[in-house]
Design an enzyme around this catalytic site. Structure first.
Site: not given
Ligand code: COA
Length: 273
Positions: A148, A166
């Site tokens: 992420s 993300k």
């Protein structure tokens, strides 16, 4: 870069990991850390030259290596790469969805194709890869690590595409942790901070602002690819066997509320800097 030696060298012996975007940057750093603890490593990416250079490095660490040219945006390509890896290394025990794209672009100037491109590489690419790896991970009761970024937590200027991608990845991660937990498959995300020497940092911290970036990080330094690689091997190992659905932030405190500009203004006003 030297790999730290805190964990048993055979911790991941006979295990296999497949890493998208594994030919360079954070993802290659992750690959090195797996190889150093005995794992065999499959890597894929869009550039065969990068993959072959990485292969030599990983083999020198003792790993058996599978390389495949594949673009995560194309389900058939990534499914084929995972099949090739299985033929060479056996069913994978860990999947790292690391392939990503980024550039700085304020939304008012960004083309719809530019926005879509990042969503396709990061978010759809992560789904494609996880979906294509499901049968292998079910067989091994393996785990998935999604890469992420701090943009998942809140808005960053000129990063609307990456923030959307993300945040989507992290929600996907939690959905899969819930749905696939019954198969013993664990799913987690690592949220890296600014990592020195990576393509991402070249794109984001260009323009001579390095010192200012470092001032905004509570631990006072950029991260290293090994900082992320060490967290990845921990998450893949039996040490983390009850950890699923977690965001693990490895960023020197960069995303703590109040760090960065506001924190600096307060500490300066109190005479600390
Ligand atoms: N600013 C604004 N728009 C940009 C851009 C930039 N710096 N770079 C690319 N784009 C836009 C392009 O203009 C294009 O849209 P258009 O056709 O409407 O003009 C769209 O994004 C796709 O670009 P293209 O270069 O064709 O895509 P690609 O699939 O070859 O590359 C990227 C994907 C854009 C993400 C490319 O930067 C890349 O491959 N990056 C990989 C490495 C990376 O980003 N690493 C950092 C990870 S954190």
């Amino acid at each position: 870069m030297e790999i730290l030696n805190y964990l048993p060298r055979d911790l991941l012996q006979d295990k296999s990991v497949f890493i998208t975007g594994g030919g360079s940057g954070i993802n290659l750093g992750i690959a090195r850390n797996f190889a150093a603890l005995g794992a065999n490593v499959g890597i894929c990416g869009r550039t065969s030259k990068k993959l072959e250079i990485a292969r030599a490095e990983l083999e020198a660490l003792g790993a058996r290596v599978s390389t495949s040219v594949a673009d995560v945006r194309d389900y058939d390509e990534i499914a084929k790469a995972l099949q090739e890896c299985e033929k060479t290394l056996g069913a994978i025990d860990c999947l790292v969805c690391g392939a990503a794209g980024n550039f700085l672009a304020p939304a008012e100037n960004m083309s719809p194709i530019g926005f879509k491109t990042v969503i396709e590489i990061d978010l759809i690419g992560s789904f494609n890869t996880a979906r294509a790896a499901f049968d292998q991970l079910k067989e091994t009761r393996g785990s998935i690590i999604f890469i992420s970024a701090g943009q998942t937590f809140g808005p960053y200027f000129a990063q609307s595409h990456v923030g959307a991608a993300k945040a989507g990845i992290d929600n996907l991660m939690r959905c899969l942790a819930m749905e696939w937990g019954s198969h013993g498959i664990r799913c987690n995300s690592i949220v890296p901070g600014p990592i020195a020497g990576t393509e991402g940092m070249k794109r984001l911290a260009a323009g001579g602002y390095e010192r200012k970036w470092i001032e905004a990080i509570p631990l006072g330094r950029f991260g290293t690819v090994n900082d992320i690689g060490q967290m990845a091997v921990f998450l893949a190992s039996p040490l983390a066997s009850y950890v699923t659905g977690a965001h693990i932030v490895v960023d020197g405190g960069q995303n703590l509320p109040g760090s960065g500009v506001f924190g600096q203004l307060i500490s300066e006003s109190l005479g600390y800097q």
